[in-house]
Scaffold this motif. Structure first.
Motif, mmCIF file in Angstrom:
data_model
loop_
_atom_site.group_PDB
_atom_site.id
_atom_site.type_symbol
_atom_site.label_atom_id
_atom_site.label_comp_id
_atom_site.label_asym_id
_atom_site.label_seq_id
_atom_site.Cartn_x
_atom_site.Cartn_y
_atom_site.Cartn_z
ATOM 1 N N THR A 145 36.506 43.260 39.999
ATOM 2 C CA THR A 145 36.249 41.841 39.749
ATOM 3 C C THR A 145 36.859 40.973 40.838
ATOM 4 O O THR A 145 36.222 40.027 41.332
ATOM 5 C CB THR A 145 36.824 41.432 38.380
ATOM 6 N N ALA A 149 34.888 38.630 43.411
ATOM 7 C CA ALA A 149 35.181 37.195 43.352
ATOM 8 C C ALA A 149 35.483 36.634 44.736
ATOM 9 O O ALA A 149 35.022 35.538 45.090
ATOM 10 C CB ALA A 149 36.364 36.947 42.412
ATOM 11 N N GLN A 183 35.590 33.400 38.103
ATOM 12 C CA GLN A 183 35.088 34.770 37.964
ATOM 13 C C GLN A 183 36.194 35.718 37.516
ATOM 14 O O GLN A 183 35.936 36.665 36.766
ATOM 15 C CB GLN A 183 34.487 35.252 39.285
#
Length: 262
Positions: A145, A149, A183
């Motif tokens: 992630t 991001a 995010q």
């Protein structure tokens, strides 16, 4: 000659009330199904309430909930502290991603539960084993992630920071991290759910306390399925509260500045 149609009376249910009405209907259907088939092992809603009351009466509910939350807090917290900055660095530096991505992709698909024998070998049966498994289950989703991001930060933000002469560390702190926060929050929300799943599974094998242990112990100690389902209900309710807590971060004004981009 014209006729005016009169609209029928429609009961409007508030939006916030609809999920609770649906839950009430499901509970009623559950109770009716149990009454029509009383020989089934699955307890009814009142039986589950009685199981929860039994746990409260013996002082086990709070003990098991605290034990599970303790392990999730440490495992998930360590994963956040290590995976988010590392993922941002890897996502920003292309050479680092090229070097480390094959190893990440090899380790990422391995289920945390596959590490249970090794966790017990290294840390024994106890909190450290469960924390290690939660850490593994949380680390790689957060790492990916953070990498995605950073790659998704608009170039105009980065160029503006460079034009103001920001050093690399300042660029990370003042540009990349704030822009990636929305995010990252989504990743935190998903990963916390994974961590809560892993702790329950780990407690069924690697520890002798917690909500996962409660389910297994209730099954082995005289088929107490009221306690089994009670444990499942408590796990679901705590998971809902944890998800709500992470979602509340999305409403923090300082975390939403990247949405202002036109």
């Amino acid at each position: 000659m014209s006729f005016e149609e009169k609209p029928g009376a429609v009961i409007k249910v508030p939006v916030w009330l609809r999920p609770w009405l649906l839950l009430a209907v499901l509970l009623v259907l559950w109770q009716i199904a149990i009454q029509r088939h009383p020989g089934q092992l699955l307890p009814g809603p009142w039986g589950v309430v009685g199981g929860i009351a039994d746990l409260l009466r013996h002082g086990l509910l709070l003990k098991y909930v605290v034990a599970s939350l303790f392990r999730v807090t440490w495992g998930f917290g360590l994963a956040v502290i290590l995976a988010v900055p590392l993922g941002m660095v890897i996502g920003w530096y292309t050479r680092a991603e090229m070097a480390l991505n094959p190893i990440i992709q090899i380790l990422r698909p391995i289920s945390p539960l596959a590490w249970i024998p090794i966790a017990i070998l290294w840390f024994g049966v106890g909190d450290l084993s469960a924390i290690f498994l939660i850490f593994l289950g949380s680390f790689f989703p957060l790492l990916l992630t953070a990498m995605n991001a950073v790659r998704g930060v608009p170039a105009v933000y980065v160029n503006a920071g460079r034009n103001f002469g920001l050093r690399p560390i300042d660029l990370f702190v003042r540009i990349l991290y704030p822009a990636a926060v929305p995010q990252l929050i989504i990743g935190l929300r998903i990963t916390l759910g994974i961590a809560w799943l892993v702790v329950v599974a780990a407690e069924m094998i690697a520890v002798n306390s917690g909500l996962g242990f409660l389910i297994v112990d209730a099954r082995n100690a005289g088929n107490r399925y009221d306690l089994v389902v009670a444990g499942m209900v408590i796990i679901g309710l705590i998971g809902l509260l944890l998800d709500w807590g992470i979602r509340s971060l999305e409403r923090v004004k300082s975390f939403r500045w990247s949405y202002s981009e036109e």
